[in-house]
Design an enzyme around this catalytic site. Structure first.
Site, PDB file in Angstrom:
ATOM      1  N   SER A 145       0.740  -1.120  -0.063  1.00 35.92           N
ATOM      2  CA  SER A 145      -0.031   0.482   0.108  1.00 35.92           C
ATOM      3  C   SER A 145       0.661   1.472   0.436  1.00 35.92           C
ATOM      4  O   SER A 145       2.543   1.043   0.539  1.00 35.92           O
ATOM      5  CB  SER A 145      -0.818   0.358   1.253  1.00 35.92           C
ATOM      6  N   TYR A 158      -3.268   0.141  10.076  1.00 38.41           N
ATOM      7  CA  TYR A 158      -3.436  -0.376   8.737  1.00 38.41           C
ATOM      8  C   TYR A 158      -1.858   0.133   8.422  1.00 38.41           C
ATOM      9  O   TYR A 158      -0.843  -0.910   7.911  1.00 38.41           O
ATOM     10  CB  TYR A 158      -4.516   0.190   7.627  1.00 38.41           C
TER      11      TYR A 158
HETATM   12  P1  NAP Z   1     -10.539  -4.978   0.626  1.00 36.79           P
HETATM   13  O1  NAP Z   1     -12.539  -5.153   0.528  1.00 36.79           O
HETATM   14  O2  NAP Z   1      -9.547  -4.598   0.766  1.00 36.79           O
HETATM   15  O3  NAP Z   1     -11.053  -6.712  -0.447  1.00 36.79           O
HETATM   16  C1  NAP Z   1     -10.527  -7.656   0.281  1.00 36.79           C
HETATM   17  C2  NAP Z   1     -11.012  -9.489   0.503  1.00 36.79           C
HETATM   18  O4  NAP Z   1     -10.530  -9.799   1.051  1.00 36.79           O
HETATM   19  C3  NAP Z   1     -12.920  -9.348   0.908  1.00 36.79           C
HETATM   20  O5  NAP Z   1     -12.946  -9.599  -0.202  1.00 36.79           O
HETATM   21  C4  NAP Z   1     -12.154  -9.296   2.065  1.00 36.79           C
HETATM   22  O6  NAP Z   1     -13.915  -9.818   1.964  1.00 36.79           O
HETATM   23  C5  NAP Z   1     -11.147 -10.104   2.201  1.00 36.79           C
HETATM   24  N1  NAP Z   1     -10.995 -10.173   3.073  1.00 36.79           N
HETATM   25  C6  NAP Z   1     -11.107  -9.624   4.592  1.00 36.79           C
HETATM   26  N2  NAP Z   1      -9.966 -10.431   5.547  1.00 36.79           N
HETATM   27  C7  NAP Z   1     -10.591 -11.673   5.079  1.00 36.79           C
HETATM   28  C8  NAP Z   1      -9.830 -12.864   5.916  1.00 36.79           C
HETATM   29  N3  NAP Z   1      -9.827 -12.814   7.295  1.00 36.79           N
HETATM   30  N4  NAP Z   1      -9.793 -13.855   5.251  1.00 36.79           N
HETATM   31  C9  NAP Z   1     -10.378 -14.053   3.898  1.00 36.79           C
HETATM   32  N5  NAP Z   1     -10.773 -12.749   2.610  1.00 36.79           N
HETATM   33  C10 NAP Z   1     -10.596 -11.715   3.973  1.00 36.79           C
HETATM   34  O7  NAP Z   1     -10.738  -4.078  -1.687  1.00 36.79           O
HETATM   35  P2  NAP Z   1      -9.428  -4.062  -2.495  1.00 36.79           P
HETATM   36  O8  NAP Z   1     -10.058  -2.424  -2.387  1.00 36.79           O
HETATM   37  O9  NAP Z   1      -9.923  -5.017  -3.259  1.00 36.79           O
HETATM   38  O10 NAP Z   1      -8.582  -4.201  -1.434  1.00 36.79           O
HETATM   39  C11 NAP Z   1      -7.611  -5.516  -1.969  1.00 36.79           C
HETATM   40  C12 NAP Z   1      -6.238  -5.403  -1.118  1.00 36.79           C
HETATM   41  O11 NAP Z   1      -5.668  -4.218  -1.419  1.00 36.79           O
HETATM   42  C13 NAP Z   1      -6.102  -5.303   0.258  1.00 36.79           C
HETATM   43  O12 NAP Z   1      -5.162  -6.202   1.205  1.00 36.79           O
HETATM   44  C14 NAP Z   1      -5.991  -3.545   0.038  1.00 36.79           C
HETATM   45  O13 NAP Z   1      -5.457  -3.255   1.953  1.00 36.79           O
HETATM   46  C15 NAP Z   1      -5.024  -3.433  -0.206  1.00 36.79           C
HETATM   47  N6  NAP Z   1      -4.907  -1.577  -1.024  1.00 36.79           N
HETATM   48  C16 NAP Z   1      -6.148  -1.321  -1.521  1.00 36.79           C
HETATM   49  C17 NAP Z   1      -5.944  -0.356  -1.855  1.00 36.79           C
HETATM   50  C18 NAP Z   1      -7.215   0.724  -2.163  1.00 36.79           C
HETATM   51  O14 NAP Z   1      -6.748   1.671  -2.643  1.00 36.79           O
HETATM   52  N7  NAP Z   1      -8.811   0.066  -2.870  1.00 36.79           N
HETATM   53  C19 NAP Z   1      -5.061   0.243  -2.193  1.00 36.79           C
HETATM   54  C20 NAP Z   1      -3.644  -0.286  -1.651  1.00 36.79           C
HETATM   55  C21 NAP Z   1      -3.534  -1.049  -0.899  1.00 36.79           C
HETATM   56  P3  NAP Z   1     -14.983  -8.593   2.981  1.00 36.79           P
HETATM   57  O15 NAP Z   1     -15.645  -8.047   1.715  1.00 36.79           O
HETATM   58  O16 NAP Z   1     -16.282  -9.976   3.646  1.00 36.79           O
HETATM   59  O17 NAP Z   1     -13.967  -7.753   3.995  1.00 36.79           O
HETATM   60  C1  GCO Z   2      -7.175   5.424   3.308  1.00 37.82           C
HETATM   61  C2  GCO Z   2      -7.159   3.862   1.770  1.00 37.82           C
HETATM   62  C3  GCO Z   2      -5.386   3.831   1.624  1.00 37.82           C
HETATM   63  C4  GCO Z   2      -5.815   2.965   0.461  1.00 37.82           C
HETATM   64  C5  GCO Z   2      -4.504   2.151   0.131  1.00 37.82           C
HETATM   65  C6  GCO Z   2      -3.659   3.404  -0.083  1.00 37.82           C
HETATM   66  O1  GCO Z   2      -7.272   5.645   3.998  1.00 37.82           O
HETATM   67  O2  GCO Z   2      -5.824   6.210   3.053  1.00 37.82           O
HETATM   68  O3  GCO Z   2      -7.697   2.863   2.298  1.00 37.82           O
HETATM   69  O4  GCO Z   2      -4.827   3.009   3.313  1.00 37.82           O
HETATM   70  O5  GCO Z   2      -6.979   1.826   0.777  1.00 37.82           O
HETATM   71  O6  GCO Z   2      -3.836   1.710   1.229  1.00 37.82           O
HETATM   72  O7  GCO Z   2      -2.696   2.229  -1.076  1.00 37.82           O
END
Ligand code: NAP
Ligand code: GCO
Length: 260
Positions: A145, A158
């Protein structure tokens, strides 16, 4: 696409991939020939995910598994090996976030985030590595992230988890390189998914803030992550190890828009 980016004959396991970033990466892997396996935390999400993959012409294998449970993970990895094949590519994507000011966050809430976002990838990587070693190698990609490098208010747990995930990536890369396992990370910027939906609500000040902090002047999309993920999952990255590839539109390179 040249052979070096091919995933033909590979089994890819993407955690938490019933939607969002995980699903986009899984679909990209399928386009390069990989068999797709995913898990999620409950049967409703898994069934929703299987239906979504089917709509995209993908026969994915879905399992209910909590990545924080060593027992469930061990059982799931064994089932995958028996029913689909030994895992060649692992993407630790499953994650949660709690946006709570540190002074108001309980230790339990802090631990809940650390458990899923940091301990979970350790548990799943440890369960998958023996099969990769037996096969002569593999690829592990941890979804890090901006918070692996930067802090901001309300996301202390986080950021601690994602910062730790960057160092876990580097450490496992060092330990498992001799087995031809490459362990790398992808650091998405701010991506339009359900996880960031609260920050993108119409008129939310964070929306404008992020666009101003991003040289590309836009939120990222899950499609922006597909190419980097294919690269790190393929033979094209066989000498890339312990690296976090930031896909952020330039956020980490940017001091901020200069006053006019
Ligand atoms: P998200 O809502 O974070 O998706 C995460 C998925 O993991 C959801 O399907 C969630 O299910 C599942 N999950 C949560 N806890 C779990 C557990 N204990 N065991 C198995 N599955 C579990 O949406 P996303 O934005 O696609 O994020 C995916 C990854 O990218 C995450 O690691 C997030 O931190 C990272 N990330 C996101 C962003 C962004 O801007 N979106 C940026 C950087 C990194 P539930 O729906 O039940 O929670
Ligand atoms: C926040 C956002 C971010 C993104 C991502 C950025 O609240 O700042 O959710 O944490 O999810 O991790 O890279």
């Amino acid at each position: 696409m040249s052979k070096r980016f091919s995933l033909e004959g590979k089994t890819a396991f993407v955690t938490g991939a019933s939607y969002g970033i995980g699903m986009a990466i899984a679909k990209a892997f399928h386009s390069e020939g990989a068999a797709i396996v995913f898990n999620d935390i409950n049967i409703d999400l898994v069934q929703k995910g299987i239906a979504s993959y089917r709509e995209a012409g993908i026969t994915a294998s879905g399992y209910v598994c909590d990545v924080t449970s060593e027992e469930q993970v061990a059982e799931t990895v064994s089932k995958i090996a028996a029913e689909v094949g030994t895992i060649d590519i692992l993407v630790n994507n499953a994650g949660v976030i709690k946006r709570i000011p540190a002074l108001e966050m309980t230790a339990r809430e802090f631990w809940q985030v650390i458990d899923v976002d940091l301990v979970g990838p350790f548990i799943v990587s440890k369960a998958v590595a023996p099969g990769m070693i037996a096969k002569g190698g593999g690829k592990i990609i941890n979804i890090c992230s901006m918070m692996s490098e930067l802090g901001r208010e309300t996301v202390s747990a986080y950021a601690a988890a994602k910062g730790g995930l960057k160092m876990l990536t580097r450490n496992l890369a060092c330990e498992w390189a001799e087995h031809n396992i490459q362990v790398n990370g992808i650091g998405p910027g701010y991506i339009a998914t359900p996880q960031t939906a609260p920050l993108r609500e119409k008129g939310h000040p964070f929306n404008e803030f992020i666009i101003a902090k991003t040289p590309a002047a836009r939120w990222g999309t899950t499609e922006d992550l597909e190419g980097p993920a294919i690269f790190l999952a393929s033979a094209a990255s066989d000498f890339v190890n312990g690296h976090v590839l930031y896909v952020d539109g330039g956020i980490l390179a940017y001091i901020g828009k200069q006053p006019k």
